[in-house]
Write an enzyme that holds these catalytic residues in place. Structure first.
Site, PDB file in Angstrom:
ATOM      1  N   TYR A  53      15.805  43.341  -0.629  1.00 18.82           N
ATOM      2  CA  TYR A  53      17.229  43.584  -0.346  1.00 18.82           C
ATOM      3  C   TYR A  53      17.460  43.926   1.125  1.00 18.82           C
ATOM      4  O   TYR A  53      18.515  43.595   1.669  1.00 18.82           O
ATOM      5  CB  TYR A  53      17.804  44.649  -1.297  1.00 18.82           C
ATOM      6  CG  TYR A  53      17.940  44.080  -2.689  1.00 18.82           C
ATOM      7  CD1 TYR A  53      19.005  43.237  -3.011  1.00 18.82           C
ATOM      8  CD2 TYR A  53      16.968  44.301  -3.660  1.00 18.82           C
ATOM      9  CE1 TYR A  53      19.105  42.653  -4.259  1.00 18.82           C
ATOM     10  CE2 TYR A  53      17.053  43.725  -4.919  1.00 18.82           C
ATOM     11  CZ  TYR A  53      18.127  42.899  -5.208  1.00 18.82           C
ATOM     12  OH  TYR A  53      18.218  42.304  -6.442  1.00 18.82           O
ATOM     13  N   ARG A  56      17.767  40.576   2.700  1.00 18.41           N
ATOM     14  CA  ARG A  56      19.057  39.933   2.361  1.00 18.41           C
ATOM     15  C   ARG A  56      20.215  40.641   3.072  1.00 18.41           C
ATOM     16  O   ARG A  56      21.170  39.995   3.515  1.00 18.41           O
ATOM     17  CB  ARG A  56      19.283  39.960   0.843  1.00 18.41           C
ATOM     18  CG  ARG A  56      18.341  38.995   0.108  1.00 18.41           C
ATOM     19  CD  ARG A  56      18.630  38.938  -1.363  1.00 18.41           C
ATOM     20  NE  ARG A  56      19.971  38.426  -1.633  1.00 18.41           N
ATOM     21  CZ  ARG A  56      20.619  38.602  -2.790  1.00 18.41           C
ATOM     22  NH1 ARG A  56      20.049  39.279  -3.775  1.00 18.41           N
ATOM     23  NH2 ARG A  56      21.815  38.097  -2.969  1.00 18.41           N
ATOM     24  N   ASP A  91      27.378  39.751  -0.846  1.00 17.30           N
ATOM     25  CA  ASP A  91      27.745  39.758   0.572  1.00 17.30           C
ATOM     26  C   ASP A  91      29.209  40.196   0.711  1.00 17.30           C
ATOM     27  O   ASP A  91      29.915  40.349  -0.287  1.00 17.30           O
ATOM     28  CB  ASP A  91      27.514  38.371   1.204  1.00 17.30           C
ATOM     29  CG  ASP A  91      28.407  37.281   0.589  1.00 17.30           C
ATOM     30  OD1 ASP A  91      29.652  37.430   0.627  1.00 17.30           O
ATOM     31  OD2 ASP A  91      27.865  36.280   0.073  1.00 17.30           O
ATOM     32  N   HIS A 106      28.639  42.130  -9.277  1.00 14.83           N
ATOM     33  CA  HIS A 106      27.197  42.370  -9.159  1.00 14.83           C
ATOM     34  C   HIS A 106      26.861  43.346  -8.027  1.00 14.83           C
ATOM     35  O   HIS A 106      25.722  43.376  -7.560  1.00 14.83           O
ATOM     36  CB  HIS A 106      26.450  41.039  -8.964  1.00 14.83           C
ATOM     37  CG  HIS A 106      26.444  40.183 -10.198  1.00 14.83           C
ATOM     38  ND1 HIS A 106      26.070  38.866 -10.209  1.00 14.83           N
ATOM     39  CD2 HIS A 106      26.772  40.474 -11.481  1.00 14.83           C
ATOM     40  CE1 HIS A 106      26.172  38.372 -11.443  1.00 14.83           C
ATOM     41  NE2 HIS A 106      26.610  39.330 -12.235  1.00 14.83           N
ATOM     42  N   CYS A 114      22.448  56.290  -6.031  1.00 17.37           N
ATOM     43  CA  CYS A 114      21.411  57.205  -6.483  1.00 17.37           C
ATOM     44  C   CYS A 114      21.188  56.980  -7.980  1.00 17.37           C
ATOM     45  O   CYS A 114      22.122  57.145  -8.775  1.00 17.37           O
ATOM     46  CB  CYS A 114      21.812  58.658  -6.222  1.00 17.37           C
ATOM     47  SG  CYS A 114      20.601  59.819  -6.914  1.00 17.37           S
ATOM     48  N   SER A 174      26.844  28.409 -10.789  1.00 19.89           N
ATOM     49  CA  SER A 174      26.137  27.471 -11.667  1.00 19.89           C
ATOM     50  C   SER A 174      26.497  27.651 -13.140  1.00 19.89           C
ATOM     51  O   SER A 174      26.098  26.837 -13.969  1.00 19.89           O
ATOM     52  CB  SER A 174      24.626  27.640 -11.493  1.00 19.89           C
ATOM     53  OG  SER A 174      24.251  28.962 -11.825  1.00 19.89           O
ATOM     54  N   ASN A 198      32.857  22.880  -7.142  1.00 18.69           N
ATOM     55  CA  ASN A 198      31.414  23.067  -6.987  1.00 18.69           C
ATOM     56  C   ASN A 198      30.785  21.844  -6.336  1.00 18.69           C
ATOM     57  O   ASN A 198      31.334  20.748  -6.394  1.00 18.69           O
ATOM     58  CB  ASN A 198      30.784  23.289  -8.376  1.00 18.69           C
ATOM     59  CG  ASN A 198      29.629  24.264  -8.352  1.00 18.69           C
ATOM     60  OD1 ASN A 198      29.780  25.371  -7.851  1.00 18.69           O
ATOM     61  ND2 ASN A 198      28.484  23.872  -8.873  1.00 18.69           N
TER      62      ASN A 198
HETATM   63  P1  OAD Z   1      23.451  29.844  -8.382  1.00 20.39           P
HETATM   64  O1  OAD Z   1      22.419  29.708  -7.333  1.00 20.39           O
HETATM   65  O2  OAD Z   1      23.008  29.942  -9.779  1.00 20.39           O
HETATM   66  O3  OAD Z   1      24.461  28.605  -8.295  1.00 20.39           O
HETATM   67  C1  OAD Z   1      25.050  28.224  -7.103  1.00 20.39           C
HETATM   68  C2  OAD Z   1      26.021  27.096  -7.368  1.00 20.39           C
HETATM   69  O4  OAD Z   1      26.662  26.776  -6.153  1.00 20.39           O
HETATM   70  C3  OAD Z   1      25.360  25.799  -7.889  1.00 20.39           C
HETATM   71  O5  OAD Z   1      26.086  25.303  -9.004  1.00 20.39           O
HETATM   72  C4  OAD Z   1      25.470  24.845  -6.697  1.00 20.39           C
HETATM   73  O6  OAD Z   1      25.690  23.491  -7.089  1.00 20.39           O
HETATM   74  C5  OAD Z   1      26.697  25.380  -5.978  1.00 20.39           C
HETATM   75  N1  OAD Z   1      26.698  25.138  -4.528  1.00 20.39           N
HETATM   76  C6  OAD Z   1      25.664  25.119  -3.667  1.00 20.39           C
HETATM   77  N2  OAD Z   1      26.070  24.872  -2.419  1.00 20.39           N
HETATM   78  C7  OAD Z   1      27.430  24.742  -2.478  1.00 20.39           C
HETATM   79  C8  OAD Z   1      28.447  24.463  -1.528  1.00 20.39           C
HETATM   80  N3  OAD Z   1      28.180  24.298  -0.236  1.00 20.39           N
HETATM   81  N4  OAD Z   1      29.720  24.388  -1.962  1.00 20.39           N
HETATM   82  C9  OAD Z   1      30.034  24.568  -3.271  1.00 20.39           C
HETATM   83  N5  OAD Z   1      29.114  24.816  -4.220  1.00 20.39           N
HETATM   84  C10 OAD Z   1      27.826  24.906  -3.839  1.00 20.39           C
HETATM   85  O7  OAD Z   1      24.384  31.082  -7.957  1.00 20.39           O
HETATM   86  P2  OAD Z   1      25.410  31.926  -8.859  1.00 20.39           P
HETATM   87  O8  OAD Z   1      26.065  31.064  -9.871  1.00 20.39           O
HETATM   88  O9  OAD Z   1      26.253  32.684  -7.935  1.00 20.39           O
HETATM   89  O10 OAD Z   1      22.847  37.655 -10.021  1.00 20.39           O
HETATM   90  O11 OAD Z   1      24.412  32.905  -9.584  1.00 20.39           O
HETATM   91  C11 OAD Z   1      24.928  33.888 -10.430  1.00 20.39           C
HETATM   92  C12 OAD Z   1      24.059  35.109 -10.394  1.00 20.39           C
HETATM   93  O12 OAD Z   1      22.696  34.734 -10.641  1.00 20.39           O
HETATM   94  C13 OAD Z   1      23.979  35.804  -9.036  1.00 20.39           C
HETATM   95  O13 OAD Z   1      25.045  36.678  -8.814  1.00 20.39           O
HETATM   96  C14 OAD Z   1      22.677  36.541  -9.132  1.00 20.39           C
HETATM   97  C15 OAD Z   1      21.830  35.458  -9.721  1.00 20.39           C
HETATM   98  O14 OAD Z   1      20.720  35.852 -10.436  1.00 20.39           O
HETATM   99  C16 OAD Z   1      22.060  38.740  -9.915  1.00 20.39           C
HETATM  100  O15 OAD Z   1      21.197  38.853  -9.063  1.00 20.39           O
HETATM  101  C17 OAD Z   1      22.350  39.803 -10.920  1.00 20.39           C
END
Ligand code: OAD
Length: 232
Positions: A53, A56, A91, A106, A114, A174, A198
């Site tokens: 972290y 990140r 972010d 999240h 803490c 996703s 997306n």
């Molecule tokens: P993912 O990495 O699962 O999915 C990202 C999505 O963004 C995919 O469907 C890609 O096709 C799309 N993508 C990538 N580049 C893009 C762009 N330039 N424009 C538009 N779309 C684009 O990320 P999240 O769905 O955010 O949670 O993941 C959900 C959660 O899973 C996160 O918050 C995190 C992770 O594990 C925790 O850590 C608790």
């Protein structure tokens, strides 16, 4: 006037240089979720988790909002009804782009929590192992992010907004992580219109009324322009 609820995921920040999780080369191909994103992983190896972290947090601190973030702030400012942004992202790029009232389900990289007394404060750039809580002094500080197996934040408020939504949009996510993945079926059952924006069709794509495919920096501003022109 129509109420819009927007869910965003890592894809909206991809063009700001922040890696997504599940795309090729994404964070979850480089790190095991069990190691860096669970309470058990933190208990086992806090140094590894704080390091993950810290890295990140440093990357996010130098990232700038892209036209996708800016367009959503423009929608909030220009839409005559309410526009609520719910994000899975940790972010602060929505806020940096001018958005307000963003619900970070999240958590946030900029926060420390803490684990003993639940006090929250602004995280230092580098959180150390056994970082003490400024209030109870227990060495139990952790990043204020939600890990797998934990309850996402603001769920009551989010449910309330979803229940009132006339239009729901999911951007750059996703559709593989619950509860966010289920928002589309929840709002559709309540009668809202739904749109997905997306890079590729998500796991939930069949549930949306409309799908717009492309990079967020292009398709989000175009969608916002269409909405502001229509003002339905
Ligand atoms: P993912 O990495 O699962 O999915 C990202 C999505 O963004 C995919 O469907 C890609 O096709 C799309 N993508 C990538 N580049 C893009 C762009 N330039 N424009 C538009 N779309 C684009 O990320 P999240 O769905 O955010 O949670 O993941 C959900 C959660 O899973 C996160 O918050 C995190 C992770 O594990 C925790 O850590 C608790």
């Amino acid at each position: 006037m129509k109420k819009i609820v927007i869910l965003t995921g890592a894809g909206i920040s991809a063009e700001s240089g922040l890696g997504t999780f599940r795309d090729e080369g994404g964070l979850w191909s480089q790190h095991r979720i069990e190691d860096v994103a669970t309470p058990e992983g933190f208990a086992r190896d806090p140094k590894l988790v704080q390091g993950f972290y810290n890295a990140r947090r440093a990357t996010a601190a130098s990232a700038r909002p892209n036209p996708g973030h800016l367009a959503l702030a423009r929608l909030q400012a220009g839409w005559p009804g309410e526009v609520v942004i719910v994000t899975q992202n940790v972010d602060a790029l929505h806020e940096a782009g001018g958005a307000t009232g963003v619900l970070h389900m999240h958590g946030v990289l900029a926060g420390a929590l803490c684990a003993a007394c639940q006090h929250r404060w602004h995280a230092p750039d580098e959180m150390r192992v056994n970082e003490p809580c400024p209030v109870c002094h227990a060495p139990t500080a952790r990043p204020d992010v939600v890990w797998f197996g934990e309850m996402p934040y603001h769920m009551e408020e989010i449910d309330h907004h979803l229940g009132e939504a006339d239009l729901f949009a999911a951007i750059g996510t996703s559709g593989q992580v619950y509860p966010a993945a289920a928002f589309v079926s929840q709002v559709a059952a309540a009668g809202a219109s739904t749109v997905e924006l997306n890079l590729d069709p998500s796991a939930m794509t069949g549930q949306f009324d409309e799908t717009r495919i492309g990079p967020a920096s292009q398709i989000v501003p175009a969608w916002v322009d269409d909405l502001l022109r229509s003002r339905i």
